[in-house]
Design a protein around this motif. Structure first.
Motif, PDB file in Angstrom:
ATOM      1  N   GLY A 325       0.796  -1.223   0.000  1.00  0.00           N
ATOM      2  CA  GLY A 325       0.000   0.000   0.000  1.00  0.00           C
ATOM      3  C   GLY A 325       0.826   1.268   0.000  1.00  0.00           C
ATOM      4  N   SER A 326       0.136   2.356   0.228  1.00  0.00           N
ATOM      5  CA  SER A 326       0.708   3.696   0.066  1.00  0.00           C
ATOM      6  C   SER A 326       1.047   4.350   1.396  1.00  0.00           C
ATOM      7  CB  SER A 326      -0.280   4.596  -0.681  1.00  0.00           C
ATOM      8  OG  SER A 326      -0.621   4.064  -1.937  1.00  0.00           O
ATOM      9  N   HIS A 327       1.936   5.331   1.316  1.00  0.00           N
ATOM     10  CA  HIS A 327       2.175   6.232   2.435  1.00  0.00           C
ATOM     11  C   HIS A 327       1.007   7.209   2.538  1.00  0.00           C
ATOM     12  CE1 HIS A 327       6.308   5.069   3.436  1.00  0.00           C
ATOM     13  NE2 HIS A 327       6.529   4.925   2.128  1.00  0.00           N
ATOM     14  N   ASP A 329       0.888  10.251   2.084  1.00  0.00           N
ATOM     15  CA  ASP A 329       0.894  11.252   1.015  1.00  0.00           C
ATOM     16  C   ASP A 329       0.498  10.672  -0.339  1.00  0.00           C
ATOM     17  OD1 ASP A 329       3.099   9.783   0.208  1.00  0.00           O
ATOM     18  OD2 ASP A 329       4.551  11.413   0.427  1.00  0.00           O
ATOM     19  N   GLY A 330       0.152   9.373  -0.383  1.00  0.00           N
ATOM     20  CA  GLY A 330      -0.290   8.746  -1.626  1.00  0.00           C
ATOM     21  C   GLY A 330       0.802   8.040  -2.393  1.00  0.00           C
ATOM     22  N   ASN A 331       2.039   8.186  -1.964  1.00  0.00           N
ATOM     23  CA  ASN A 331       3.136   7.509  -2.650  1.00  0.00           C
ATOM     24  C   ASN A 331       3.019   6.004  -2.458  1.00  0.00           C
ATOM     25  OD1 ASN A 331       6.140   6.307  -2.353  1.00  0.00           O
ATOM     26  ND2 ASN A 331       6.142   7.955  -3.852  1.00  0.00           N
ATOM     27  N   TYR A 332       2.931   5.267  -3.577  1.00  0.00           N
ATOM     28  CA  TYR A 332       2.780   3.812  -3.518  1.00  0.00           C
ATOM     29  C   TYR A 332       4.141   3.189  -3.277  1.00  0.00           C
ATOM     30  CZ  TYR A 332       1.078  -0.864  -4.646  1.00  0.00           C
ATOM     31  OH  TYR A 332       0.732  -2.191  -4.580  1.00  0.00           O
ATOM     32  N   ALA A 333       4.297   2.533  -2.131  1.00  0.00           N
ATOM     33  CA  ALA A 333       5.617   2.076  -1.715  1.00  0.00           C
ATOM     34  C   ALA A 333       5.859   0.585  -1.927  1.00  0.00           C
ATOM     35  CB  ALA A 333       5.819   2.426  -0.235  1.00  0.00           C
ATOM     36  N   SER A 335       4.143  -3.503  -2.842  1.00  0.00           N
ATOM     37  CA  SER A 335       3.060  -4.249  -3.497  1.00  0.00           C
ATOM     38  C   SER A 335       2.452  -5.314  -2.595  1.00  0.00           C
ATOM     39  CB  SER A 335       3.591  -4.929  -4.762  1.00  0.00           C
ATOM     40  OG  SER A 335       4.494  -5.980  -4.426  1.00  0.00           O
ATOM     41  N   THR A 367       4.803   0.164   5.151  1.00  0.00           N
ATOM     42  CA  THR A 367       3.454   0.713   5.232  1.00  0.00           C
ATOM     43  C   THR A 367       2.530  -0.303   5.895  1.00  0.00           C
ATOM     44  OG1 THR A 367       3.184   0.013   2.931  1.00  0.00           O
ATOM     45  CG2 THR A 367       3.622   2.335   3.325  1.00  0.00           C
ATOM     46  N   ARG A 404       4.887  10.420   5.206  1.00  0.00           N
ATOM     47  CA  ARG A 404       5.564   9.151   4.963  1.00  0.00           C
ATOM     48  C   ARG A 404       5.644   8.333   6.265  1.00  0.00           C
ATOM     49  NH1 ARG A 404       8.486   8.734   0.114  1.00  0.00           N
ATOM     50  NH2 ARG A 404       7.469  10.122  -1.392  1.00  0.00           N
TER      51      ARG A 404
END
Length: 433
Positions: A325-327, A329-333, A335, A367, A404
């Motif tokens: 998933g994402s941080h 802030d929406g940054n996909y970290a 899978s 995450t 983050r």
């Protein structure tokens, strides 16, 4: 918040009037059956293997109590209750030395799959732990106990070491009995958010998943009766039914056409005599059937991590799991498909929203989705891929507010953790086929 352990009546869920601070003993460690018969365990395995492993492939990370506010604790907080110690792993080793640039990932790490409160398949991270019968798994408590709907345990619980996109290289290990600290099962105390689960021998399919035919219940006069029957089936650990739904039963046995032979605007509204009559309700679904073969105990196939307790704050640990998933802030970290690792030194932490004031944290970008239940391994040997379990991730946090994730937290493993572990580690599971 750590509480003292109640004396007596634990199995019946009764609180005694007096309590003392003492390590957890077998009679103060709640144990709950996940699948208490061979037939039940076979049906659970068939549920996950059936329909070309669709339930495994479609499972999503468990997101209950994941990203929460946490803080560093400068005074008070986690502390040892007895002397520091370790329980040996399946290949006990000396402390690792030097810095590691390339980390060999442990075979013991995998995913636990279960049905959540939303009746959908989900997963967390987990690890195999050494025990007398080589049949023990450790993960976060809320990856076993259903804190969202306040049900006892999550349904159809299995552990799959080395899971990857539907592949089960060492088989599926069906959970038999879950053990946790009394304070967690009764109070949902985040300082005790860990669980040790005994599992049956692993199984692999002897053939592809097949349908065992359609399931159809008796006809109920009222819909609420069918709804109640549906919930009972969903909670039944002895079945492997899927696609369960309540449907109406029409007079004559057949569901009428959607427009009953007329179209809106072109024909008059049908009279009551033309309207199809619902005479009751049924629960329908699909049965699953699959051949299974025994592949041996969990520890015999992947080994088991040791256990470390009452270790100094500031101890270095490796974290292994399947973050996804994402941080914020929406940054996909991440899978969630492959195992990842992080490394850091523990510090005192707290998470008030989890009723947790005596946690430990490490700096980690894992995450929350998928990483819950990740193992924290002390003195990890890169050669043997073994160490000592010294924590499990129960939540993640963005402590500096930059969007983050930077911190993961775990209960502090102390003498009471050792007591829960010992209660679980002494129990045999056996085969299911």
């Amino acid at each position: 918040m750590k509480r003292t352990l109640a004396l007596g009546g634990i199995a019946a869920g009764l609180l005694a009037s007096a309590a003392i601070a003492a390590p957890a003993h077998a009679d103060s460690v709640p144990a709950v059956n996940l699948a208490n018969t061979n037939l039940a365990a076979q049906q659970v395995a068939a549920f996950w293997y059936g329909q070309a492993k669709a339930n495994l492939v479609n499972a999503t990370p468990y997101t209950v109590e994941t990203t929460v506010p946490t803080k560093h604790v400068s005074t008070g907080g986690a502390s040892a209750d007895t002397k520091a110690g370790v329980v040996g792993s399946s290949g006990d080793q000396k402390a690792a030395t030097g810095s590691l640039k390339n980390v060999n990932l442990p075979k013991t790490t995998g995913k636990v799959f279960f049905i959540g409160a939303d009746h959908k398949p989900h997963w967390c991270s987990a690890t195999s732990v050494q025990s007398q019968y080589k049949n023990l798994v450790a993960t976060a408590g809320h990856c076993v106990y259903d804190t969202k709907s306040n049900a006892t345990t999550l349904d159809k619980w299995v552990f799959i070491p080395g899971y990857y996109e539907g592949k089960t290289p060492w088989g599926i290990y069906v959970g038999k009995t879950a053990y946790t600290h009394y304070d967690y099962s009764v109070y949902e105390d985040g300082d005790r958010d860990y669980a040790f689960v005994t599992v049956y021998n692993g199984v692999l399919p002897t053939e592809g998943g097949t349908s065992g035919g359609k399931y159809e219940s008796e006809t109920y006069k009222f819909k609420w009766q069918a709804d109640r029957a549906l919930k009972k089936l969903q909670a039944d650990k002895t079945t492997a039914l899927s696609k369960l739904a309540v449907v109406p039963v029409y007079e004559g046995g057949n569901k009428p056409a959607g427009n009953f032979g007329w179209r809106k605007g072109n024909h008059p509204t049908p009279s009551p005599s033309q309207t199809p009559k619902i005479i009751g309700y049924k629960v329908v679904g699909v049965k699953l059937s699959i051949g299974l073969k025994d592949v041996g105990s969990l520890g015999s196939n992947v080994g088991g991590q040791g256990l470390a307790y009452n270790q100094k704050i500031g101890t270095a640990v490796f974290e292994f799991g399947y973050p996804s998933g994402s941080h914020p802030d929406g940054n996909y970290a991440f899978s969630g498909k492959t195992q990842k690792w992080a490394y850091g030194k523990t510090f005192k932490a707290a998470a008030p929203s989890l009723k947790a004031e005596e946690l430990v944290g490490i700096k980690s970008s894992f995450t929350g989705e998928g990483s819950i239940g990740s193992s924290w391994l002390y003195r990890y040997s890169n050669a043997k891929r073994l160490g000592y379990l010294n924590g499990v991730t129960i939540a993640v946090s963005d402590t500096d507010g930059n969007g983050r994730i930077d911190t993961n937290v775990s209960p502090y493993f102390d003498g009471e953790t050792l007591g829960v572990y010992k209660a679980a580690a002494a129990n045999w599971s056996g085969k299911i086929v």
